[in-house]
Design an enzyme around this catalytic site. Structure first.
Site, PDB file in Angstrom:
ATOM      1  N   ASP A  90     -84.118  53.786  21.795  1.00 42.07           N
ATOM      2  CA  ASP A  90     -83.684  54.423  23.051  1.00 42.07           C
ATOM      3  C   ASP A  90     -83.566  55.943  22.924  1.00 42.07           C
ATOM      4  O   ASP A  90     -83.073  56.608  23.845  1.00 42.07           O
ATOM      5  CB  ASP A  90     -82.316  53.863  23.491  1.00 42.07           C
ATOM      6  CG  ASP A  90     -82.451  52.652  24.416  1.00 42.07           C
ATOM      7  OD1 ASP A  90     -83.502  52.518  25.078  1.00 42.07           O
ATOM      8  OD2 ASP A  90     -81.491  51.858  24.480  1.00 42.07           O
ATOM      9  N   ARG A 124     -76.998  52.423  19.640  1.00 40.88           N
ATOM     10  CA  ARG A 124     -77.402  53.807  19.928  1.00 40.88           C
ATOM     11  C   ARG A 124     -76.538  54.839  19.210  1.00 40.88           C
ATOM     12  O   ARG A 124     -76.799  56.052  19.322  1.00 40.88           O
ATOM     13  CB  ARG A 124     -77.352  54.078  21.451  1.00 40.88           C
ATOM     14  CG  ARG A 124     -78.328  53.232  22.255  1.00 40.88           C
ATOM     15  CD  ARG A 124     -78.547  53.808  23.661  1.00 40.88           C
ATOM     16  NE  ARG A 124     -79.205  55.115  23.616  1.00 40.88           N
ATOM     17  CZ  ARG A 124     -79.372  55.905  24.679  1.00 40.88           C
ATOM     18  NH1 ARG A 124     -78.907  55.535  25.855  1.00 40.88           N
ATOM     19  NH2 ARG A 124     -79.981  57.071  24.563  1.00 40.88           N
ATOM     20  N   ARG A 158     -70.027  53.087  30.931  1.00 46.70           N
ATOM     21  CA  ARG A 158     -70.297  53.644  29.608  1.00 46.70           C
ATOM     22  C   ARG A 158     -69.202  54.615  29.157  1.00 46.70           C
ATOM     23  O   ARG A 158     -68.462  54.350  28.229  1.00 46.70           O
ATOM     24  CB  ARG A 158     -71.655  54.359  29.601  1.00 46.70           C
ATOM     25  CG  ARG A 158     -72.842  53.454  29.895  1.00 46.70           C
ATOM     26  CD  ARG A 158     -73.053  52.447  28.780  1.00 46.70           C
ATOM     27  NE  ARG A 158     -74.185  51.581  29.012  1.00 46.70           N
ATOM     28  CZ  ARG A 158     -75.433  51.833  28.657  1.00 46.70           C
ATOM     29  NH1 ARG A 158     -75.730  52.951  28.036  1.00 46.70           N
ATOM     30  NH2 ARG A 158     -76.401  50.969  28.897  1.00 46.70           N
ATOM     31  N   HIS A 172     -75.039  54.652  34.670  1.00 43.47           N
ATOM     32  CA  HIS A 172     -74.774  56.041  34.288  1.00 43.47           C
ATOM     33  C   HIS A 172     -74.722  56.883  35.564  1.00 43.47           C
ATOM     34  O   HIS A 172     -75.487  56.623  36.507  1.00 43.47           O
ATOM     35  CB  HIS A 172     -75.927  56.620  33.440  1.00 43.47           C
ATOM     36  CG  HIS A 172     -75.832  56.393  31.967  1.00 43.47           C
ATOM     37  ND1 HIS A 172     -76.946  56.160  31.189  1.00 43.47           N
ATOM     38  CD2 HIS A 172     -74.782  56.409  31.109  1.00 43.47           C
ATOM     39  CE1 HIS A 172     -76.584  56.027  29.918  1.00 43.47           C
ATOM     40  NE2 HIS A 172     -75.274  56.176  29.846  1.00 43.47           N
ATOM     41  N   CYS A 215     -83.104  60.958  32.380  1.00 43.70           N
ATOM     42  CA  CYS A 215     -82.677  60.392  31.095  1.00 43.70           C
ATOM     43  C   CYS A 215     -83.447  61.010  29.925  1.00 43.70           C
ATOM     44  O   CYS A 215     -82.947  61.059  28.812  1.00 43.70           O
ATOM     45  CB  CYS A 215     -82.907  58.881  31.078  1.00 43.70           C
ATOM     46  SG  CYS A 215     -82.047  57.989  32.352  1.00 43.70           S
TER      47      CYS A 215
HETATM   48  N1  ARG Z   1     -81.576  51.917  27.403  1.00 43.33           N
HETATM   49  C1  ARG Z   1     -80.759  53.081  27.565  1.00 43.33           C
HETATM   50  C2  ARG Z   1     -79.306  52.658  27.673  1.00 43.33           C
HETATM   51  O1  ARG Z   1     -79.043  51.702  28.324  1.00 43.33           O
HETATM   52  C3  ARG Z   1     -81.164  53.854  28.767  1.00 43.33           C
HETATM   53  C4  ARG Z   1     -80.437  55.141  28.915  1.00 43.33           C
HETATM   54  C5  ARG Z   1     -80.831  55.892  30.118  1.00 43.33           C
HETATM   55  N2  ARG Z   1     -80.342  57.214  30.066  1.00 43.33           N
HETATM   56  C6  ARG Z   1     -79.705  57.842  31.074  1.00 43.33           C
HETATM   57  N3  ARG Z   1     -79.428  59.108  30.928  1.00 43.33           N
HETATM   58  N4  ARG Z   1     -79.328  57.203  32.133  1.00 43.33           N
HETATM   59  O2  ARG Z   1     -78.432  53.281  27.113  1.00 43.33           O
END
Ligand code: ARG
Length: 279
Positions: free
Chosen positions: A73, A98, A149, A178, A272
């Site tokens: 990612d 991550r 998140r 997000h 992103c």
């Molecule tokens: N697969 C990543 C996650 O879920 C995607 C992140 C997308 N990034 C963003 N800035 N919205 O963390």
């Protein structure tokens, strides 16, 4: 034919990006990810390269981070930190898959310590995924998302680190996990957002602070249209966002469409992929 030039002006920016050389969907941490969907990594790299070259052609500076082979990612570079006026508030990822990305971003800033003051976070936060900055709104305002998140405690931590007021906004729709999937800065003082991604009270806050905001539709949001990057004039959007592009053009912006379908399988699009570096 009368051609009306867009009235908006661009401000040159600096961005940090990371090529998707190791992009895969091998775990599921948002509703867009499905491990059984095949991903064409080579195509993802091609699409990313087009985005990169388009940003450079628009006159912006782009730094490129080397991708880690066990960090699929990492292409989503926006999540690695959040900077305002040379101060960098580091990221701390919600999911262990991550978490090592934060160290790579941290090393980037520490290697340029003459330009950046890096502050390590104690609270979970996913950088520009959940933080946006409006330099000309109310003297410099940070908008911050929570609910999926970033921890709300990171919002006050960011305010202490960055010395700008932080407005907390609660995200309520897991598809828009997000802030940068539901809201974007169109220029230094105005935003576009999808109201239903936010709690009723957060919607009221946004209406109060940004009476002239562009309001997006569910279709715009589902196409990752809010995951845009604007330099104040040119608005980078993915190619699924035709109707939104038309409306932005009417509002005086110059929409620039880039194909990013492979990366959508990871739950991300234009924004992103691009961390803005505010030195
Ligand atoms: N697969 C990543 C996650 O879920 C995607 C992140 C997308 N990034 C963003 N800035 N919205 O963390």
């Amino acid at each position: 034919m009368i051609v009306t030039e867009p009235a908006r002006t661009a401000r040159p920016r600096t961005y940090l990006m990371c090529p998707p050389e190791h992009f895969k969907v091998e775990y599921v941490i948002n509703p867009w990810m499905h491990t059984d969907t095949p991903v064409d990594t080579a195509l993802a790299v091609k699409q990313w390269q087009r985005l990169h070259d388009t940003v450079v052609d628009l006159g912006h500076e782009v730094h490129v981070l080397a991708p880690g082979d066990d960090l699929p990612d990492m292409v989503f570079a926006a999540n690695g930190a959040f900077s305002v006026d040379g101060v960098v508030y580091g990221a701390r990822f919600r999911y262990p898959q991550r978490s090592a990305e934060a160290d790579v971003h941290r090393a980037f800033y520490l290697a340029r310590a003459d330009k950046w003051r890096f502050v390590a976070p104690t609270q979970v936060n996913e950088g520009e995924g959940d933080f946006a900055y409006l330099p000309a709104a109310h003297g410099g305002l940070i908008l911050a998302g929570y609910g999926f998140r970033t921890e709300p405690a990171a919002h006050s931590e960011a305010q202490e680190v960055l010395g700008r007021p932080v407005v907390s906004l609660r995200l309520v729709d897991p598809r828009f996990y997000h802030l940068d999937t539901a809201l974007a800065a169109l220029d230094d003082a105005n935003i576009i957002y999808y109201p239903d991604a936010f709690s009723e009270s957060s919607r009221a806050v946004l209406r109060q602070l940004f009476p002239d905001a562009v309001v997006a539709t569910e279709d715009d949001a589902m196409a990752f249209g809010l995951n845009l990057v604007s330099d104040g004039r040119n608005v980078l959007l993915n190619t699924d966002c035709g109707p939104l592009a038309t409306r932005l053009a009417t509002a005086g912006y110059n929409p620039v469409l880039v194909e990013l379908a492979e990366l959508k399988k990871g739950g991300g699009s234009v924004k992103c992929c691009m961390a803005e570096l505010r030195g």
